[in-house]
Design a protein around this motif. Structure first.
Motif, PDB file in Angstrom:
ATOM      1  N   ARG A  60       0.850  -1.190   0.000  1.00  0.00           N
ATOM      2  CA  ARG A  60       0.000   0.000   0.000  1.00  0.00           C
ATOM      3  C   ARG A  60       0.886   1.241   0.000  1.00  0.00           C
ATOM      4  O   ARG A  60       1.636   1.479   0.935  1.00  0.00           O
ATOM      5  CB  ARG A  60      -0.941  -0.010   1.201  1.00  0.00           C
ATOM      6  N   GLN A  61       0.776   2.001  -1.070  1.00  0.00           N
ATOM      7  CA  GLN A  61       1.624   3.165  -1.263  1.00  0.00           C
ATOM      8  C   GLN A  61       0.856   4.458  -0.970  1.00  0.00           C
ATOM      9  O   GLN A  61      -0.354   4.537  -1.180  1.00  0.00           O
ATOM     10  CB  GLN A  61       2.106   3.232  -2.709  1.00  0.00           C
ATOM     11  N   VAL A  62       1.581   5.459  -0.483  1.00  0.00           N
ATOM     12  CA  VAL A  62       1.094   6.836  -0.474  1.00  0.00           C
ATOM     13  C   VAL A  62       1.769   7.493  -1.670  1.00  0.00           C
ATOM     14  O   VAL A  62       2.923   7.886  -1.621  1.00  0.00           O
ATOM     15  CB  VAL A  62       1.442   7.548   0.836  1.00  0.00           C
ATOM     16  N   VAL A  63       1.050   7.560  -2.784  1.00  0.00           N
ATOM     17  CA  VAL A  63       1.630   8.035  -4.048  1.00  0.00           C
ATOM     18  C   VAL A  63       1.874   9.539  -3.990  1.00  0.00           C
ATOM     19  O   VAL A  63       2.904  10.046  -4.429  1.00  0.00           O
ATOM     20  CB  VAL A  63       0.711   7.668  -5.226  1.00  0.00           C
ATOM     21  N   SER A  64       0.921  10.261  -3.473  1.00  0.00           N
ATOM     22  CA  SER A  64       1.079  11.700  -3.282  1.00  0.00           C
ATOM     23  C   SER A  64       0.258  12.116  -2.080  1.00  0.00           C
ATOM     24  O   SER A  64      -0.755  11.496  -1.748  1.00  0.00           O
ATOM     25  CB  SER A  64       0.630  12.480  -4.525  1.00  0.00           C
ATOM     26  N   LEU A  65       0.708  13.181  -1.406  1.00  0.00           N
ATOM     27  CA  LEU A  65       0.038  13.649  -0.182  1.00  0.00           C
ATOM     28  C   LEU A  65      -0.286  15.133  -0.337  1.00  0.00           C
ATOM     29  O   LEU A  65       0.607  15.964  -0.531  1.00  0.00           O
ATOM     30  CB  LEU A  65       0.944  13.427   1.028  1.00  0.00           C
ATOM     31  N   GLY A  66      -1.560  15.448  -0.260  1.00  0.00           N
ATOM     32  CA  GLY A  66      -1.967  16.843  -0.235  1.00  0.00           C
ATOM     33  C   GLY A  66      -1.651  17.633  -1.487  1.00  0.00           C
ATOM     34  O   GLY A  66      -1.298  18.816  -1.410  1.00  0.00           O
ATOM     35  N   ALA A  67      -1.792  17.028  -2.674  1.00  0.00           N
ATOM     36  CA  ALA A  67      -1.495  17.723  -3.926  1.00  0.00           C
ATOM     37  C   ALA A  67      -2.525  18.821  -4.193  1.00  0.00           C
ATOM     38  O   ALA A  67      -3.728  18.619  -4.025  1.00  0.00           O
ATOM     39  CB  ALA A  67      -1.473  16.738  -5.093  1.00  0.00           C
ATOM     40  N   THR A  68      -2.041  19.990  -4.636  1.00  0.00           N
ATOM     41  CA  THR A  68      -2.924  21.127  -4.889  1.00  0.00           C
ATOM     42  C   THR A  68      -2.729  21.752  -6.271  1.00  0.00           C
ATOM     43  O   THR A  68      -3.278  22.820  -6.556  1.00  0.00           O
ATOM     44  CB  THR A  68      -2.697  22.224  -3.832  1.00  0.00           C
ATOM     45  N   GLY A  69      -1.951  21.092  -7.155  1.00  0.00           N
ATOM     46  CA  GLY A  69      -1.697  21.656  -8.469  1.00  0.00           C
ATOM     47  C   GLY A  69      -2.959  21.932  -9.265  1.00  0.00           C
ATOM     48  O   GLY A  69      -2.993  22.867 -10.080  1.00  0.00           O
ATOM     49  N   HIS A  70      -3.996  21.151  -9.046  1.00  0.00           N
ATOM     50  CA  HIS A  70      -5.254  21.321  -9.767  1.00  0.00           C
ATOM     51  C   HIS A  70      -5.983  22.614  -9.385  1.00  0.00           C
ATOM     52  O   HIS A  70      -6.905  23.034 -10.081  1.00  0.00           O
ATOM     53  CB  HIS A  70      -6.176  20.134  -9.492  1.00  0.00           C
ATOM     54  N   LEU A  71      -5.580  23.234  -8.275  1.00  0.00           N
ATOM     55  CA  LEU A  71      -6.250  24.445  -7.826  1.00  0.00           C
ATOM     56  C   LEU A  71      -5.701  25.696  -8.488  1.00  0.00           C
ATOM     57  O   LEU A  71      -6.216  26.794  -8.247  1.00  0.00           O
ATOM     58  CB  LEU A  71      -6.134  24.567  -6.303  1.00  0.00           C
ATOM     59  N   GLY A  72      -4.645  25.542  -9.264  1.00  0.00           N
ATOM     60  CA  GLY A  72      -4.100  26.679  -9.999  1.00  0.00           C
ATOM     61  C   GLY A  72      -3.369  27.666  -9.107  1.00  0.00           C
ATOM     62  O   GLY A  72      -3.305  28.856  -9.377  1.00  0.00           O
TER      63      GLY A  72
END
Length: 208
Positions: free
Chosen positions: A196-208
């Motif tokens: 079980r991986q944590v691939v990314s944590l708390g990504a916000t790139g989609h918010l611009g």
């Protein structure tokens, strides 16, 4: 392969009013609604067409509204689970943050951090919050969907992740995963090793 996307609901009224959230049932702001749309579009682009997708959400309005936006793009109805709510702050909820700050009793560095009471009547302990979120995750992970989207809150999100990586309850006293409002955390379990991986944590790139 199982993939889970954990969404911390975007900006809600209590954020800008500087009042205590918890179970206070605040609504998304206009900015929060725009962010919910961006989250939904990002997840729709990330998850392949034709796979089974389940959306599970806290039942508080700010999370539920975010889940509705997401579920609408996948043509499913969100499943509401009150166990995914934010930590309850009891009598402090909906009051000015400074009201809580004056009464808050911080946890000790060592000792019983899970059972520590923070000094506000009706508030949950860290342990009570962790237990109910882990119970919710046990049920969510027991279902067959290969792609699941969980909509929750900033404090509760830590325990979604700890349940995913199978951290035992006794080890949760000091762990904290920080994920901003409106962020997406990606979790994945592979077919071969079943790691079980944590691939990314708390990504916000989609918010611009």
């Amino acid at each position: 392969m199982r993939s889970m996307y954990v969404v911390a609901h975007p900006e809600a009224a209590h954020h800008i009013e500087k009042v205590v959230g918890g179970w206070h049932d605040s609504r998304l702001t206009a900015a929060g609604l725009r962010a919910a749309g961006a989250i939904a579009r990002t997840l729709r682009a990330e998850i392949p067409e034709g796979v089974e997708v389940e959306v599970v959400s806290s039942d508080l309005r700010r999370a539920r509204r975010t889940a509705d936006e997401i579920a609408g793009l996948f043509g499913v109805a969100p499943v509401l689970d009150r166990r995914l709510r934010e930590k309850s702050y009891g009598e402090a909820e909906g009051r000015p943050q400074e009201w809580l700050d004056r009464r808050f009793v911080p946890p000790p560095a060592t000792g019983d951090r899970m059972g520590h009471h923070e000094g506000v009547p009706g508030a949950e302990t860290r342990g009570e919050c962790a237990r109910r979120v882990h119970d919710a995750m046990d049920d969510i992970l027991g279902r067959p969907a290969t792609h699941q989207i969980v909509v929750t809150h900033g404090f509760a999100l830590t325990f979604v992740v700890t349940a995913w990586i199978k951290m035992p309850y006794e080890s949760l006293g000091s762990v904290s995963f920080r994920a901003p409002s409106g962020s997406i955390t990606e979790l994945r379990e592979d077919d071969f090793f079943h790691n079980r991986q944590v691939v990314s944590l708390g990504a916000t790139g989609h918010l611009g």
